[in-house]
Design an enzyme around this catalytic site. Structure first.
Site, mmCIF file in Angstrom:
data_model
loop_
_atom_site.group_PDB
_atom_site.id
_atom_site.type_symbol
_atom_site.label_atom_id
_atom_site.label_comp_id
_atom_site.label_asym_id
_atom_site.label_seq_id
_atom_site.Cartn_x
_atom_site.Cartn_y
_atom_site.Cartn_z
ATOM 1 N N LYS A 149 0.836 -1.209 0.000
ATOM 2 C CA LYS A 149 0.000 0.000 0.000
ATOM 3 C C LYS A 149 0.872 1.262 0.000
ATOM 4 O O LYS A 149 0.637 2.171 -0.779
ATOM 5 C CB LYS A 149 -0.928 0.019 1.238
ATOM 6 C CG LYS A 149 -1.851 -1.196 1.319
ATOM 7 C CD LYS A 149 -2.750 -1.129 2.535
ATOM 8 C CE LYS A 149 -2.026 -1.178 3.868
ATOM 9 N NZ LYS A 149 -1.283 -2.445 4.119
ATOM 10 N N ARG A 193 -9.571 0.617 8.805
ATOM 11 C CA ARG A 193 -9.119 -0.738 9.123
ATOM 12 C C ARG A 193 -10.163 -1.513 9.892
ATOM 13 O O ARG A 193 -9.943 -2.683 10.205
ATOM 14 C CB ARG A 193 -7.862 -0.651 9.976
ATOM 15 C CG ARG A 193 -6.592 -1.159 9.282
ATOM 16 C CD ARG A 193 -5.482 -0.868 10.220
ATOM 17 N NE ARG A 193 -4.257 -1.548 10.056
ATOM 18 C CZ ARG A 193 -3.158 -1.014 9.523
ATOM 19 N NH1 ARG A 193 -3.191 0.156 8.951
ATOM 20 N NH2 ARG A 193 -2.034 -1.678 9.541
ATOM 21 N N ARG A 196 11.695 -5.369 4.814
ATOM 22 C CA ARG A 196 11.374 -3.939 4.573
ATOM 23 C C ARG A 196 12.324 -3.007 5.321
ATOM 24 O O ARG A 196 12.630 -3.215 6.487
ATOM 25 C CB ARG A 196 9.936 -3.685 5.035
ATOM 26 C CG ARG A 196 9.586 -2.202 5.132
ATOM 27 C CD ARG A 196 8.108 -1.941 5.123
ATOM 28 N NE ARG A 196 7.373 -2.587 6.175
ATOM 29 C CZ ARG A 196 6.035 -2.608 6.232
ATOM 30 N NH1 ARG A 196 5.318 -2.031 5.284
ATOM 31 N NH2 ARG A 196 5.427 -3.201 7.222
ATOM 32 N N ARG A 242 11.369 -1.079 10.927
ATOM 33 C CA ARG A 242 10.303 -0.942 11.925
ATOM 34 C C ARG A 242 10.400 -2.024 12.977
ATOM 35 O O ARG A 242 10.614 -3.194 12.650
ATOM 36 C CB ARG A 242 8.944 -1.004 11.232
ATOM 37 C CG ARG A 242 8.593 0.281 10.526
ATOM 38 C CD ARG A 242 7.386 0.167 9.654
ATOM 39 N NE ARG A 242 6.237 -0.498 10.272
ATOM 40 C CZ ARG A 242 5.068 -0.629 9.667
ATOM 41 N NH1 ARG A 242 4.885 -0.131 8.448
ATOM 42 N NH2 ARG A 242 4.073 -1.246 10.262
ATOM 43 N N ARG A 298 -0.587 -9.005 13.442
ATOM 44 C CA ARG A 298 -1.067 -8.008 12.471
ATOM 45 C C ARG A 298 -1.914 -8.682 11.396
ATOM 46 O O ARG A 298 -2.911 -8.123 10.936
ATOM 47 C CB ARG A 298 0.121 -7.266 11.857
ATOM 48 C CG ARG A 298 0.750 -6.309 12.870
ATOM 49 C CD ARG A 298 2.166 -5.944 12.530
ATOM 50 N NE ARG A 298 2.280 -5.128 11.343
ATOM 51 C CZ ARG A 298 3.411 -4.954 10.646
ATOM 52 N NH1 ARG A 298 4.521 -5.566 11.034
ATOM 53 N NH2 ARG A 298 3.428 -4.196 9.602
HETATM 54 P P1 ADP Z 1 2.297 -1.871 3.200
HETATM 55 O O1 ADP Z 1 2.322 -0.363 3.140
HETATM 56 O O2 ADP Z 1 1.087 -2.443 2.536
HETATM 57 O O3 ADP Z 1 2.495 -2.404 4.586
HETATM 58 P P2 ADP Z 1 4.853 -1.647 1.774
HETATM 59 O O4 ADP Z 1 4.477 -0.768 0.604
HETATM 60 O O5 ADP Z 1 5.624 -0.997 2.870
HETATM 61 O O6 ADP Z 1 3.530 -2.390 2.351
HETATM 62 O O7 ADP Z 1 5.649 -2.903 1.194
HETATM 63 C C1 ADP Z 1 6.190 -3.873 2.061
HETATM 64 C C2 ADP Z 1 7.577 -4.289 1.552
HETATM 65 O O8 ADP Z 1 7.409 -5.015 0.339
HETATM 66 C C3 ADP Z 1 8.518 -3.128 1.252
HETATM 67 O O9 ADP Z 1 9.836 -3.505 1.617
HETATM 68 C C4 ADP Z 1 8.396 -2.944 -0.275
HETATM 69 O O10 ADP Z 1 9.602 -2.462 -0.833
HETATM 70 C C5 ADP Z 1 8.088 -4.365 -0.744
HETATM 71 N N1 ADP Z 1 7.139 -4.401 -1.872
HETATM 72 C C6 ADP Z 1 6.074 -3.586 -2.092
HETATM 73 N N2 ADP Z 1 5.429 -3.940 -3.217
HETATM 74 C C7 ADP Z 1 6.093 -5.035 -3.710
HETATM 75 C C8 ADP Z 1 5.917 -5.873 -4.863
HETATM 76 N N3 ADP Z 1 4.906 -5.678 -5.717
HETATM 77 N N4 ADP Z 1 6.793 -6.884 -5.044
HETATM 78 C C9 ADP Z 1 7.813 -7.091 -4.168
HETATM 79 N N5 ADP Z 1 8.032 -6.338 -3.071
HETATM 80 C C10 ADP Z 1 7.186 -5.312 -2.840
HETATM 81 P P1 AMP Z 2 0.936 0.218 9.210
HETATM 82 O O1 AMP Z 2 2.029 1.233 9.098
HETATM 83 O O2 AMP Z 2 -0.255 0.554 8.355
HETATM 84 O O3 AMP Z 2 1.435 -1.191 9.016
HETATM 85 O O4 AMP Z 2 0.407 0.321 10.723
HETATM 86 C C1 AMP Z 2 1.275 0.035 11.818
HETATM 87 C C2 AMP Z 2 0.445 -0.093 13.100
HETATM 88 O O5 AMP Z 2 -0.209 1.157 13.382
HETATM 89 C C3 AMP Z 2 -0.688 -1.135 13.057
HETATM 90 O O6 AMP Z 2 -0.233 -2.431 13.358
HETATM 91 C C4 AMP Z 2 -1.636 -0.579 14.123
HETATM 92 O O7 AMP Z 2 -1.189 -0.863 15.431
HETATM 93 C C5 AMP Z 2 -1.516 0.935 13.904
HETATM 94 N N1 AMP Z 2 -2.497 1.450 12.924
HETATM 95 C C6 AMP Z 2 -2.234 2.023 11.709
HETATM 96 N N2 AMP Z 2 -3.368 2.392 11.101
HETATM 97 C C7 AMP Z 2 -4.378 2.031 11.931
HETATM 98 C C8 AMP Z 2 -5.786 2.121 11.859
HETATM 99 N N3 AMP Z 2 -6.407 2.646 10.789
HETATM 100 N N4 AMP Z 2 -6.518 1.643 12.905
HETATM 101 C C9 AMP Z 2 -5.930 1.123 13.982
HETATM 102 N N5 AMP Z 2 -4.605 0.987 14.116
HETATM 103 C C10 AMP Z 2 -3.826 1.445 13.100
#
Ligand code: ADP
Ligand code: AMP
Length: 216
Positions: free
Chosen positions: A13, A88, A127, A161, A172
């Protein structure tokens, strides 16, 4: 354009949101980023959220709804925004609908990024981000072009992270399937849901998302 990116942790995302920001010039609203900033700044919200986030559970709807409501009132959201990680829960989705209705606006589209669980764990485990500009990377799937140097800003410091570990990831994922995945049906019923195969390469997924948004 007002868009929601829906999908489990690690689905891509944030990665897709950043590409869409560049293309459409509207901001990314990541509740995860906003909460991490609050934790780092030790604000009252950050102090409440910290322990919950470290376990991988969801922060309360009340806190998150208030953050989003303040954020979408900012002038840079006037032409639209990309919600990443919000809503969420069904309660958050209803709260978002009410916020937007009050302003006389609505969502244009909800894009669901579909990725299987094994791949999610692999993505989250590898990541990391640039500590200066926040550009996202992956140990295997998206390495910096020059080792230890951010492609975007040239920075040399990177961070990972604390919640990107196998145990927290299990929680999660559970939170996603229990609390968030019902939103797929919720938005489908409203005629807003578009599903994208998120298993492809980053650029391929981006093209698929763009094709949907440009046909809206
Ligand atoms: P989210 O925001 O949904 O938690 P991220 O955008 O941070 O996910 O992506 C999670 C990890 O996967 C990051 O390290 C990113 O570089 C990698 N990633 C994102 N999209 C892809 C993809 N289509 N293929 C492979 N790796 C990806
Ligand atoms: P994310 O960066 O989206 O993976 O979110 C990291 C953490 O932040 C999650 O595991 C939750 O603990 C909290 N969080 C982020 N967005 C939300 C949301 N919309 N509602 C509740 N918790 C959230």
């Amino acid at each position: 354009m007002r868009l929601v990116l829906l999908g489990p942790p690690g689905a891509g995302k944030g990665t897709q949101a950043k590409l869409l920001v560049e293309h459409y010039g509207i901001p990314q609203l990541s509740t995860g980023d906003m909460l991490r900033e609050a934790v780092a700044a030790e604000t009252p919200v950050g102090l409440k959220a910290k322990a919950v986030m470290s376990t991988g559970n969801l922060v309360s709807d009340e806190i998150v709804n208030a953050i989003v409501s303040d954020r979408i009132d900012k002038p840079d959201c006037a032409n639209g925004f990309i919600l990443d990680g919000f809503p969420r829960t069904l309660q958050q989705a209803d709260a978002l609908a009410a916020m937007l209705e009050e302003k006389g606006i609505g969502l244009d589209c909800v894009v669901e990024l579909a990725v299987n669980d094994d791949q999610l764990v692999e993505r989250v485990s590898g990541r990391f981000t640039c500590a200066s500009c926040g550009e996202g990377y992956h140990d295997v799937f998206k390495k910096p072009k020059v080792a230890d140097t951010c492609d975007r800003c040239g920075g040399h410091e990177f961070k990972r992270r604390a919640d990107d570990n196998a145990e927290t990831m299990r929680n999660r994922l559970q939170a996603y399937y229990k609390e968030t995945s019902p939103l797929i049906g919720y938005y489908y019923a409203k005629g807003l849901l578009k599903r994208v195969d998120g298993m492809g390469e980053i650029g391929v997924v981006h093209e698929a998302v763009r094709a949907i948004l440009d046909s809206e």
